[in-house]
Design a protein around this motif. Sequence first.
Motif, mmCIF file in Angstrom:
data_model
loop_
_atom_site.group_PDB
_atom_site.id
_atom_site.type_symbol
_atom_site.label_atom_id
_atom_site.label_comp_id
_atom_site.label_asym_id
_atom_site.label_seq_id
_atom_site.Cartn_x
_atom_site.Cartn_y
_atom_site.Cartn_z
ATOM 1 N N ALA A 28 0.821 -1.221 0.000
ATOM 2 C CA ALA A 28 0.000 0.000 0.000
ATOM 3 C C ALA A 28 0.853 1.269 0.000
ATOM 4 O O ALA A 28 0.590 2.194 -0.785
ATOM 5 N N ALA A 29 1.863 1.324 0.872
ATOM 6 C CA ALA A 29 2.675 2.548 0.960
ATOM 7 C C ALA A 29 3.361 2.871 -0.375
ATOM 8 O O ALA A 29 3.231 3.989 -0.887
ATOM 9 N N PRO A 30 4.073 1.896 -0.991
ATOM 10 C CA PRO A 30 4.677 2.193 -2.290
ATOM 11 C C PRO A 30 3.644 2.490 -3.379
ATOM 12 O O PRO A 30 3.845 3.381 -4.198
ATOM 13 N N TYR A 31 2.545 1.750 -3.350
ATOM 14 C CA TYR A 31 1.515 1.981 -4.373
ATOM 15 C C TYR A 31 1.067 3.440 -4.351
ATOM 16 O O TYR A 31 1.006 4.097 -5.394
ATOM 17 N N TYR A 32 0.770 3.948 -3.163
ATOM 18 C CA TYR A 32 0.250 5.320 -3.085
ATOM 19 C C TYR A 32 1.328 6.363 -3.385
ATOM 20 O O TYR A 32 1.031 7.401 -3.990
ATOM 21 N N VAL A 33 2.557 6.105 -2.990
ATOM 22 C CA VAL A 33 3.655 7.020 -3.346
ATOM 23 C C VAL A 33 3.741 7.145 -4.873
ATOM 24 O O VAL A 33 3.825 8.257 -5.424
ATOM 25 N N LEU A 34 3.694 6.018 -5.557
ATOM 26 C CA LEU A 34 3.847 5.996 -7.017
ATOM 27 C C LEU A 34 2.582 6.513 -7.712
ATOM 28 O O LEU A 34 2.653 7.318 -8.636
ATOM 29 N N GLU A 65 -0.949 4.882 7.941
ATOM 30 C CA GLU A 65 -1.812 5.729 7.108
ATOM 31 C C GLU A 65 -2.110 5.055 5.778
ATOM 32 O O GLU A 65 -3.231 5.111 5.262
ATOM 33 N N ALA A 66 -1.093 4.395 5.213
ATOM 34 C CA ALA A 66 -1.267 3.744 3.898
ATOM 35 C C ALA A 66 -2.229 2.560 3.983
ATOM 36 O O ALA A 66 -3.074 2.374 3.099
ATOM 37 N N THR A 67 -2.127 1.747 5.051
ATOM 38 C CA THR A 67 -3.025 0.589 5.154
ATOM 39 C C THR A 67 -4.456 1.042 5.419
ATOM 40 O O THR A 67 -5.409 0.428 4.936
ATOM 41 N N LYS A 68 -4.603 2.138 6.163
ATOM 42 C CA LYS A 68 -5.956 2.670 6.416
ATOM 43 C C LYS A 68 -6.578 3.185 5.114
ATOM 44 O O LYS A 68 -7.770 2.992 4.865
ATOM 45 N N GLU A 214 7.962 2.852 2.099
ATOM 46 C CA GLU A 214 7.651 4.161 1.517
ATOM 47 C C GLU A 214 8.918 4.836 0.989
ATOM 48 O O GLU A 214 8.937 5.372 -0.122
ATOM 49 N N ALA A 215 9.987 4.762 1.787
ATOM 50 C CA ALA A 215 11.264 5.374 1.369
ATOM 51 C C ALA A 215 11.810 4.695 0.110
ATOM 52 O O ALA A 215 12.382 5.351 -0.759
ATOM 53 N N ALA A 216 11.616 3.379 0.005
ATOM 54 C CA ALA A 216 12.094 2.653 -1.182
ATOM 55 C C ALA A 216 11.343 3.129 -2.433
ATOM 56 O O ALA A 216 11.946 3.314 -3.498
ATOM 57 N N ALA A 217 10.037 3.335 -2.290
ATOM 58 C CA ALA A 217 9.245 3.819 -3.427
ATOM 59 C C ALA A 217 9.629 5.246 -3.803
ATOM 60 O O ALA A 217 9.690 5.591 -4.991
ATOM 61 N N GLU A 218 9.919 6.065 -2.797
ATOM 62 C CA GLU A 218 10.343 7.446 -3.076
ATOM 63 C C GLU A 218 11.683 7.456 -3.812
ATOM 64 O O GLU A 218 11.901 8.266 -4.718
ATOM 65 N N GLU A 219 12.560 6.541 -3.419
ATOM 66 C CA GLU A 219 13.863 6.430 -4.091
ATOM 67 C C GLU A 219 13.685 5.950 -5.534
ATOM 68 O O GLU A 219 14.384 6.409 -6.444
#
Length: 226
Positions: A28-34, A65-68, A214-219
């Motif tokens: 979820a966290a990477p999905y939403y970042v992207l 926050e991402a899972t919610k 999340e940091a991995a997706a931002e990178e």
Amino acid sequence: MKILIVLTSHSELGDSGEKTGFWIEEFAAPYYVLHDAGAEIVLASPKGGQPPIDPKSEAPENQTEATKRFDGDDQLKALLANTKKLSEVSAEEFDAVFYPGGHGPLWDLANDQESIKLIEAFWKANKPVAAVCHAPSVLLNVKDANGEPLVKGKKVTGFTNTEEEAVKLTEVVPFLLEDELKSKGGIYSKKGDWSSYIVKDGLLITGQNPASSEAAAEELLKSLQD
């Protein structure tokens, strides 16, 4: 910007009688970042269809926050229920690939020939490859253009031996990721258990644990925007 996210299809936690799959936060966290950066995202898994969710990742203490946001996102849930089969996707269609973890990949994606070929194709085309937590296991059997392990001589991280001990699965998992990355010649590093930590070596991005997703997706985004 078109990104492929590859999820596990494996649901059995070894011989423990418990279930596993992918970890919601790491998807979820990477999905939403992207997604929020405007990326077009395609989901795939070895078997296609609905990938199994690790039930532990749904526990109250593991919510973020991402899972919610995921919980209330019927559109994303519908997308997730219909992942493409890995055999139906090609690296040519995408700018990058991201692998979320959970314990599932240790059993299927680490040895999946379609996944291995896919990563090798991304690498050959100079496209970023990112994996977080247990998902760096997908790199273990990938070879570079010289036939050497892709991780050999590269800086990497992934779920640590001490984190595996903390979740009491050292005797359940087929291998310890930290040990295997080192055995393939990876230059492995880590931070304290459960702290966010990512490593970038050229187009290879790895994250240590769920907190790093999340940091991995931002990178990964930065790599695509450079």
